[in-house]
Design a protein around this motif. Structure first.
Motif, PDB file in Angstrom:
ATOM      1  N   ALA A   1      37.756  37.388  34.884  1.00 46.26           N
ATOM      2  CA  ALA A   1      36.677  38.340  34.606  1.00 46.26           C
ATOM      3  C   ALA A   1      36.980  39.683  35.243  1.00 46.26           C
ATOM      4  O   ALA A   1      37.537  39.749  36.348  1.00 46.26           O
ATOM      5  N   TYR A   2      36.621  40.752  34.566  1.00 48.87           N
ATOM      6  CA  TYR A   2      36.652  42.099  35.148  1.00 48.87           C
ATOM      7  C   TYR A   2      35.236  42.419  35.608  1.00 48.87           C
ATOM      8  O   TYR A   2      34.246  41.922  35.055  1.00 48.87           O
ATOM      9  N   SER A   3      35.130  43.245  36.632  1.00 49.47           N
ATOM     10  CA  SER A   3      33.801  43.502  37.185  1.00 49.47           C
ATOM     11  C   SER A   3      33.784  44.826  37.934  1.00 49.47           C
ATOM     12  O   SER A   3      34.788  45.243  38.513  1.00 49.47           O
ATOM     13  N   GLY A   4      32.586  45.438  37.936  1.00 50.33           N
ATOM     14  CA  GLY A   4      32.353  46.598  38.781  1.00 50.33           C
ATOM     15  C   GLY A   4      31.888  46.209  40.162  1.00 50.33           C
ATOM     16  O   GLY A   4      31.757  47.063  41.038  1.00 50.33           O
ATOM     17  N   GLY A   5      31.615  44.904  40.370  1.00 47.38           N
ATOM     18  CA  GLY A   5      31.220  44.441  41.705  1.00 47.38           C
ATOM     19  C   GLY A   5      30.227  43.309  41.689  1.00 47.38           C
ATOM     20  O   GLY A   5      30.520  42.185  42.119  1.00 47.38           O
ATOM     21  N   ASP A   6      29.019  43.547  41.186  1.00 50.51           N
ATOM     22  CA  ASP A   6      27.956  42.549  41.277  1.00 50.51           C
ATOM     23  C   ASP A   6      28.240  41.313  40.432  1.00 50.51           C
ATOM     24  O   ASP A   6      27.889  40.197  40.822  1.00 50.51           O
ATOM     25  N   LEU A   7      28.873  41.472  39.275  1.00 44.44           N
ATOM     26  CA  LEU A   7      29.201  40.303  38.461  1.00 44.44           C
ATOM     27  C   LEU A   7      30.193  39.412  39.197  1.00 44.44           C
ATOM     28  O   LEU A   7      30.092  38.184  39.151  1.00 44.44           O
TER      29      LEU A   7
ATOM     30  N   PRO B   1      40.989  34.544  43.450  1.00 42.74           N
ATOM     31  CA  PRO B   1      42.064  35.545  43.380  1.00 42.74           C
ATOM     32  C   PRO B   1      41.533  36.872  42.849  1.00 42.74           C
ATOM     33  O   PRO B   1      40.642  36.903  41.999  1.00 42.74           O
ATOM     34  N   VAL B   2      42.080  37.967  43.362  1.00 42.50           N
ATOM     35  CA  VAL B   2      41.645  39.304  42.958  1.00 42.50           C
ATOM     36  C   VAL B   2      42.858  40.158  42.610  1.00 42.50           C
ATOM     37  O   VAL B   2      43.844  40.187  43.355  1.00 42.50           O
ATOM     38  N   ASP B   3      42.788  40.846  41.481  1.00 42.91           N
ATOM     39  CA  ASP B   3      43.774  41.859  41.099  1.00 42.91           C
ATOM     40  C   ASP B   3      43.090  43.217  41.208  1.00 42.91           C
ATOM     41  O   ASP B   3      42.097  43.465  40.508  1.00 42.91           O
ATOM     42  N   LEU B   4      43.591  44.076  42.085  1.00 35.66           N
ATOM     43  CA  LEU B   4      43.023  45.410  42.239  1.00 35.66           C
ATOM     44  C   LEU B   4      43.817  46.412  41.411  1.00 35.66           C
ATOM     45  O   LEU B   4      45.050  46.411  41.436  1.00 35.66           O
ATOM     46  N   VAL B   5      43.108  47.248  40.686  1.00 34.33           N
ATOM     47  CA  VAL B   5      43.759  48.286  39.886  1.00 34.33           C
ATOM     48  C   VAL B   5      43.347  49.649  40.435  1.00 34.33           C
ATOM     49  O   VAL B   5      42.280  49.790  41.046  1.00 34.33           O
ATOM     50  N   PRO B   6      44.162  50.681  40.243  1.00 32.73           N
ATOM     51  CA  PRO B   6      43.866  51.996  40.830  1.00 32.73           C
ATOM     52  C   PRO B   6      42.546  52.567  40.326  1.00 32.73           C
ATOM     53  O   PRO B   6      42.321  52.667  39.115  1.00 32.73           O
ATOM     54  N   LYS B   7      41.697  52.946  41.254  1.00 30.59           N
ATOM     55  CA  LYS B   7      40.384  53.485  40.877  1.00 30.59           C
ATOM     56  C   LYS B   7      40.519  54.772  40.069  1.00 30.59           C
ATOM     57  O   LYS B   7      39.633  55.119  39.276  1.00 30.59           O
TER      58      LYS B   7
ATOM     59  N   PHE C   1      39.370  37.624  39.471  1.00 33.13           N
ATOM     60  CA  PHE C   1      38.690  38.875  39.146  1.00 33.13           C
ATOM     61  C   PHE C   1      39.655  40.051  39.130  1.00 33.13           C
ATOM     62  O   PHE C   1      40.566  40.142  39.954  1.00 33.13           O
ATOM     63  N   VAL C   2      39.417  40.945  38.189  1.00 35.18           N
ATOM     64  CA  VAL C   2      40.101  42.230  38.138  1.00 35.18           C
ATOM     65  C   VAL C   2      39.076  43.286  38.537  1.00 35.18           C
ATOM     66  O   VAL C   2      38.037  43.430  37.884  1.00 35.18           O
ATOM     67  N   LEU C   3      39.371  43.984  39.616  1.00 39.41           N
ATOM     68  CA  LEU C   3      38.449  44.968  40.174  1.00 39.41           C
ATOM     69  C   LEU C   3      39.173  46.284  40.399  1.00 39.41           C
ATOM     70  O   LEU C   3      40.391  46.320  40.597  1.00 39.41           O
ATOM     71  N   ALA C   4      38.407  47.366  40.421  1.00 43.66           N
ATOM     72  CA  ALA C   4      38.967  48.668  40.782  1.00 43.66           C
ATOM     73  C   ALA C   4      39.120  48.750  42.298  1.00 43.66           C
ATOM     74  O   ALA C   4      38.392  48.094  43.058  1.00 43.66           O
ATOM     75  N   SER C   5      40.056  49.576  42.735  1.00 48.57           N
ATOM     76  CA  SER C   5      40.365  49.644  44.164  1.00 48.57           C
ATOM     77  C   SER C   5      39.261  50.283  44.994  1.00 48.57           C
ATOM     78  O   SER C   5      39.347  50.294  46.224  1.00 48.57           O
TER      79      SER C   5
END
Length: 346
Positions: free
Chosen positions: A103-109, A146-152, A126-130
């Motif tokens: 899942a991708y998320s802005g945070g709360d999900l 597990p978390v994948d961080l992508v450049p904000k 989760f795929v989240l922004a940095s």
């Protein structure tokens, strides 16, 4: 308008949305029997307070649904439940350990879905922004997610595109696509919207407004309210730094939480289907939303997040133009992060 070079073939983010009957979409009895803890989570959802909040002198009355009262602390608890239950229904009676959600998320999900991961045994990545706060990342780590961080700097659209790419390249993961799954809208129509109608009693709402993330809340509640009050006005709210239907590439600027346009002229499918109904789209800058968090706390002693603060600011703007007899309904999705409140010094 600049085309999105990362859009995959058959992009779900650009497919038309068709509403489904909530009773059919949310028929999860079999899932509840297999996962009693999920049924328990569902029992704790909703029935949140519809709170009278400060308006402007002589202006319309404003009421807001206080979604931090949900089990994990935000309106995304409702969405997470529906998405996870739907995935488990599709998975059938196979062992939960064989299902791996992405899942991708802005945070709360992510916070809500990670909680459900612990009670169902379904591994969730989760795929989240940095820009994600440390408090959220620590929570996800503690729950084994597990978390994948992508450049904000790439904007939220890149977070979605990264999740789509991972799902295509690693087929062992099942992508949970909140922007296109009709259970998202159905959940808000059947719960959030129906609760608001019950809370209103014999009061007639004149305006419904909400920030647009996936658009599930705005459209789900709108469908419920229009069934009883077909003349109600609807307004969408998005960050000024990332407005709805923005024709340009994402700017990567900081925005208030959980909301925003995608860029490249892409419109959230749920909202696009109701563009003919929504009367206006309003925009709030991150600094204004952030300051309004503190202002609301100073007035009421209640903590609200930046998306709630944006909704409140727009509600007050409309209240100033409407008679005192009018009623504006909005939603306060969450209370914000500990990091935000530390920065505010409250």
């Amino acid at each position: 308008m600049t085309p999105d070079p990362l859009a995959p073939p058959g992009d779900l983010l650009q497919q038309p949305f068709t509403p489904v009957d909530p009773a059919r979409a949310l028929a999860f009895d079999d899932v509840h029997r297999r996962y009693p803890a999920l049924a328990g989570f569902r029992a704790g959802l909703g029935r949140t307070t519809l709170l009278d909040v400060p308006s402007v002198p002589g202006g319309a009355r404003i009421v807001a649904k206080c979604e931090w009262e949900n089990p994990v602390g935000s309106i995304k608890d409702r969405t997470a439940y529906a998405l996870v239950a739907d995935a488990l229904r599709t998975h059938g009676d196979r062992p939960a350990g064989e299902l791996r959600l992405l899942a991708y998320s802005g945070g709360d999900l992510a916070a809500a879905m990670s909680s459900l991961s612990t009670v169902t045994g379904v591994v969730t990545r989760f795929v989240l922004a940095s820009f994600s706060p440390r408090s959220l990342l620590d929570t996800l780590e503690s729950r084994g997610c597990p978390v994948d961080l992508v450049p904000k700097e790439r904007g939220f659209l890149f977070t979605i595109r990264t999740a789509q790419r991972i799902a295509a390249e690693e087929p062992g993961w099942t992508l949970v696509f909140q922007h296109a799954n009709p259970v998202n809208v159905a959940m808000h129509e059947a719960t959030t919207g129906q609760e608001i109608l019950a809370d209103l009693g014999d009061r007639r709402p004149d305006l419904w407004l909400a920030s647009i993330g996936s658009g599930g809340t705005l459209i789900g509640v709108l469908r419920a309210l229009r069934a009883r009050f077909p003349e109600i006005t609807a307004v969408g709210v998005t960050p000024a730094e990332s407005p709805y239907a923005n024709p340009d590439a994402p700017s990567g600027q900081q925005t208030y939480e959980g909301s925003g346009g995608h860029g490249h002229g892409i419109r959230q499918p749920f909202v696009k289907a109701y563009d003919h109904v929504i009367s206006a789209h309003e925009h709030v800058t991150y600094p204004d939303a952030f300051r309004a968090m503190g202002e609301f706390f100073d007035l009421t002693g209640v903590r609200i997040g930046s998306s709630a603060a944006a909704n409140w600011l727009v509600a007050k703007q409309y209240a100033a133009r409407m008679p005192a007899s009018s009623l504006i309904v909005t939603v306060f999705p969450c209370t914000g992060s500990p990091e935000q409140w530390a920065e505010l010094g409250r």
